[in-house]
Design a protein around this motif. Sequence first.
Motif, PDB file in Angstrom:
ATOM      1  N   ASN A  83       0.717  -1.260  -0.035  1.00 18.10           N
ATOM      2  CA  ASN A  83      -0.053   0.220   0.031  1.00 18.10           C
ATOM      3  C   ASN A  83       0.961   1.238   0.049  1.00 18.10           C
ATOM      4  OD1 ASN A  83       0.657  -0.952   2.858  1.00 18.10           O
ATOM      5  ND2 ASN A  83      -0.763   1.059   3.390  1.00 18.10           N
ATOM      6  N   LYS A  84       2.033   1.208   0.370  1.00 18.92           N
ATOM      7  CA  LYS A  84       2.927   2.443   0.580  1.00 18.92           C
ATOM      8  C   LYS A  84       4.100   2.397  -0.661  1.00 18.92           C
ATOM      9  CE  LYS A  84       1.491   4.372   4.251  1.00 18.92           C
ATOM     10  NZ  LYS A  84       0.537   5.752   3.967  1.00 18.92           N
ATOM     11  N   THR A  85       4.356   1.119  -1.003  1.00 25.92           N
ATOM     12  CA  THR A  85       5.407   1.000  -2.283  1.00 25.92           C
ATOM     13  C   THR A  85       4.854   1.118  -3.534  1.00 25.92           C
ATOM     14  OG1 THR A  85       5.116  -1.679  -2.018  1.00 25.92           O
ATOM     15  CG2 THR A  85       6.902  -0.303  -0.525  1.00 25.92           C
ATOM     16  N   GLY A  86       3.394   0.687  -3.683  1.00 22.14           N
ATOM     17  CA  GLY A  86       2.768   0.736  -4.970  1.00 22.14           C
ATOM     18  C   GLY A  86       2.445  -0.625  -5.510  1.00 22.14           C
ATOM     19  N   GLN A 150      -7.197   1.532  -5.386  1.00 24.57           N
ATOM     20  CA  GLN A 150      -6.143   2.209  -6.148  1.00 24.57           C
ATOM     21  C   GLN A 150      -6.865   3.456  -6.885  1.00 24.57           C
ATOM     22  OE1 GLN A 150      -4.252   0.433  -9.827  1.00 24.57           O
ATOM     23  NE2 GLN A 150      -2.443   0.725  -8.494  1.00 24.57           N
ATOM     24  N   GLY A 154      -2.123   6.395  -9.070  1.00 23.51           N
ATOM     25  CA  GLY A 154      -1.428   5.217  -8.701  1.00 23.51           C
ATOM     26  C   GLY A 154      -1.228   5.146  -7.307  1.00 23.51           C
ATOM     27  N   GLU A 155      -1.816   5.918  -6.612  1.00 24.44           N
ATOM     28  CA  GLU A 155      -1.900   5.775  -4.873  1.00 24.44           C
ATOM     29  C   GLU A 155      -2.694   4.462  -4.535  1.00 24.44           C
ATOM     30  OE1 GLU A 155      -2.617   8.133  -0.993  1.00 24.44           O
ATOM     31  OE2 GLU A 155      -3.108   9.135  -2.767  1.00 24.44           O
ATOM     32  N   THR A 156      -2.165   3.741  -3.675  1.00 25.11           N
ATOM     33  CA  THR A 156      -2.935   2.568  -3.360  1.00 25.11           C
ATOM     34  C   THR A 156      -3.101   2.524  -1.724  1.00 25.11           C
ATOM     35  OG1 THR A 156      -1.843   1.122  -5.042  1.00 25.11           O
ATOM     36  CG2 THR A 156      -3.120   0.045  -3.157  1.00 25.11           C
TER      37      THR A 156
END
Length: 208
Positions: A83-86, A150, A154-156
């Motif tokens: 969720n932070k690294t994509g 998402q 691109g942010e998840t």
Amino acid sequence: MNYTERGNRLKNRREELGYTTRDLAEKINVSSGTISNIEIQGSMPKLELAYKLARALNKPTDWILTGVDERFGATKIPVIGGNKTGLEWDWDTIDLTKINEFVDFPVQPAGRFYALRVNDDSMSPRILDGEAVIVDPFSTPQTGEDVVVQLRSGETIIKTLLSIRDDIIFLGSINSLYQRIIKNYVDIRFIHPIVAVARSTTIKTNKK
């Protein structure tokens, strides 16, 4: 599938087998309160608990998580990002031969689920930093469920789906439902429900 459906399904199966909540709890070495919480609230189980329930209720693990009553052998659930690294892969174009990590757990036909690492504790204690969420992109998310969202940017993010009103999505978390995140539906690429949580010890490196 929503949490209420899961709880009712497990309760009906327990009663079909003639077990009380205490009987089932003793079989899988948990408290009666844990069983009651799952049945009343449909709580999202850790994968280890889902596996124990499947064995005790003589059902496949898929059925515990999603209601699908089919029996498949063990498969690797691909970890496609965090969720932070994509996301390293789109959920629908995963090349399993190039996946570096997977959740080692006997569920699902190959390709139904994917996994994401959780890189923060915003959903603690239900989902902890370092764990992986198991996501079913083929199910429709329901309000009250934990979901992976998402954005088109691109942010998840991993949050609880609070409501959808007039093409506005309201998201929150177990710790701070009053701190809502509000997104326009047009800004969202997808919303997928989380069906289970895997502990960090079940995440393995793929051997090439």
